[in-house]
Design an enzyme around this catalytic site. Structure first.
Site, mmCIF file in Angstrom:
data_model
loop_
_atom_site.group_PDB
_atom_site.id
_atom_site.type_symbol
_atom_site.label_atom_id
_atom_site.label_comp_id
_atom_site.label_asym_id
_atom_site.label_seq_id
_atom_site.Cartn_x
_atom_site.Cartn_y
_atom_site.Cartn_z
ATOM 1 N N HIS A 64 -79.505 -69.410 9.979
ATOM 2 C CA HIS A 64 -78.484 -69.217 8.959
ATOM 3 C C HIS A 64 -79.021 -68.212 7.930
ATOM 4 C CE1 HIS A 64 -76.269 -73.324 9.651
ATOM 5 N NE2 HIS A 64 -76.463 -72.638 10.774
ATOM 6 N N GLU A 66 -79.250 -68.257 4.709
ATOM 7 C CA GLU A 66 -80.127 -68.799 3.670
ATOM 8 C C GLU A 66 -81.508 -69.122 4.251
ATOM 9 O OE1 GLU A 66 -77.132 -69.828 4.621
ATOM 10 O OE2 GLU A 66 -76.008 -70.754 2.986
ATOM 11 N N CYS A 94 -74.960 -75.033 3.890
ATOM 12 C CA CYS A 94 -74.811 -76.279 4.644
ATOM 13 C C CYS A 94 -75.955 -77.234 4.275
ATOM 14 C CB CYS A 94 -74.826 -75.978 6.142
ATOM 15 S SG CYS A 94 -76.464 -75.559 6.788
ATOM 16 N N CYS A 97 -79.490 -75.810 5.052
ATOM 17 C CA CYS A 97 -79.924 -74.765 4.119
ATOM 18 C C CYS A 97 -80.164 -75.331 2.727
ATOM 19 C CB CYS A 97 -78.899 -73.641 4.085
ATOM 20 S SG CYS A 97 -78.809 -72.753 5.648
HETATM 21 ZN ZN LIG Z 1 -76.844 -73.240 6.661
#
Ligand SMILES: [Zn+2]
Length: 164
Positions: A64, A66, A94, A97
């Site tokens: 992801h 991040e 999310c 993260c």
């Molecule tokens: Zn994430």
């Protein structure tokens, strides 16, 4: 795309960095990944890392935006610097993260489109725990600001998900 949550006001500096995260989300999308971008900035406004989601390119489900940005600062900047840094994310982080942000020591999060807004673009459901809820349960204060620039942030999400 409208967002039910009220957009939070940002100053010029926060606006500039969040817009860069949104640009990176569009780049992620163009390269076939989920449309997320992230930027980490120190207290003085110096950019420490820029990253986008690379999940499809690398077949790494932890890639992801991040997480990729956090990996770029890991071991490269002192904890004291990270403790005063801000992470800008085009979409609300999310649970994975948000956990990574906690472990990094970063103390401030500014995000674009919130989870509810992401879901309205057809994003598949995920763990129903927002960044705001998760970091609100942290044992030290972590400022979470968002949604911000939600209309702009929603752009790269539109049509990004396969219809089920
Ligand atoms: Zn994430």
């Amino acid at each position: 795309m409208s967002s039910s949550a009220q957009d939070q006001p940002l100053d010029e500096r926060d606006t500039r960095h969040l817009r860069r995260a949104i640009e990176l989300s569009a780049e992620a999308r163009r390269r076939g990944n989920a449309p997320f971008g992230a930027v980490i900035v120190d207290r003085d406004g110096k950019v420490l890392a820029e990253a986008r989601n690379t999940g499809s390119e690398t077949d790494d489900f932890t890639a992801h935006a991040e997480m990729n940005a956090l990996r770029l600062v890991s071991g490269r900047h002192p904890r004291e610097v990270l403790a005063q840094a801000t992470i800008y994310a085009s979409g609300e982080p999310c649970a994975m993260c948000a956990g990574g942000i906690f472990w990094s020591g970063i103390s401030r999060v500014v995000f674009g489109l919130d989870i509810e807004g992401q879901q309205r673009t057809g994003k598949p459901p995920e763990i129903a725990l927002s960044c705001r809820q998760l970091l609100g349960a942290a044992p030290r204060p972590i400022e979470v600001l968002g949604p911000c620039l939600a209309q702009e942030a929603a752009g790269p999400f539109s049509g990004a998900w396969p219809r089920s």
